[in-house]
Write an enzyme that holds these catalytic residues in place. Structure first.
Site, PDB file in Angstrom:
ATOM      1  N   LYS A  72     -15.971 -19.267  13.477  1.00  0.00           N
ATOM      2  CA  LYS A  72     -15.050 -18.412  14.214  1.00  0.00           C
ATOM      3  C   LYS A  72     -15.103 -16.964  13.731  1.00  0.00           C
ATOM      4  CE  LYS A  72     -11.604 -20.863  12.894  1.00  0.00           C
ATOM      5  NZ  LYS A  72     -12.280 -21.874  12.094  1.00  0.00           N
ATOM      6  N   HIS A 107     -17.003 -14.163   3.174  1.00  0.00           N
ATOM      7  CA  HIS A 107     -16.545 -13.386   4.336  1.00  0.00           C
ATOM      8  C   HIS A 107     -16.637 -11.889   4.062  1.00  0.00           C
ATOM      9  CE1 HIS A 107     -14.544 -16.346   7.209  1.00  0.00           C
ATOM     10  NE2 HIS A 107     -15.215 -17.078   6.340  1.00  0.00           N
TER      11      HIS A 107
END
Length: 176
Positions: A72, A107
């Site tokens: 996502k 991330h």
């Protein structure tokens, strides 16, 4: 109503009805299913956009949902890359353990210097800005409950919706 204020679009850039049940002709699935990331990282963005690169055609609020570790955030980054600078990433995650610290580090490396990172586990409604990714709503809700702020959730959500920028990508896990 807040739902009517969301000009949502599926991966093929067609508008999505407020019920979310419009059929995406490219994916032969509901519009919300069309923006769910797939597990294979190499083909994920290509499959989601029917062979075309994700594009940005002007102010748009995008909601991305999918399973844990389904890509996502990577898909949100691909969409937000077309935002004009400065681009922002509002991270709600808190590093409670080694696994989460590793995930946060991965991330950060994915974003590199392309996004200004704002880390805010609780007051996300106060940190909203144009051209932003908000990642991730369930982690924010978890933080609110963990820190005993459940009484403030409804008010914070109302404020968040009222202040929602025109250009934002919101990431959420599928739960339930």
């Amino acid at each position: 109503s807040p739902a009517s204020a969301w000009p949502m679009r599926c991966a093929c850039q067609r508008p999505v009805s407020s019920s979310g049940m419009s059929i995406c002709p490219w994916m032969r699935a509901s519009a919300f299913q069309a923006v769910r990331p797939w597990r294979t990282s190499v083909t994920r963005v290509t499959r989601l956009t029917a062979g075309r690169a994700p594009r940005y055609d002007g102010p748009m609020r995008t909601f991305i949902t999918g399973g844990v570790k389904s890509g996502k955030s990577a898909y949100a980054l691909a969409i937000a890359e077309s935002f004009a600078a400065p681009r922002r990433f509002l991270a709600t995650a808190t590093a409670f353990d080694d696994e989460m610290r590793d995930k946060i580090a991965r991330h950060r490396a994915e974003r590199a210097d392309r996004f200004e990172t704002i880390e805010e586990p609780l007051e996300i409604q106060e940190r909203l800005a144009e051209r932003m990714i908000l990642d991730c709503i369930p982690l924010w809700l978890n933080n609110m409950l963990y820190y005993g702020r459940e009484a403030a959730v409804e008010s914070a959500l109302d404020t968040l919706i009222q202040r929602l920028p025109r250009d934002i990508v919101i990431v959420s896990n599928e739960v339930g």
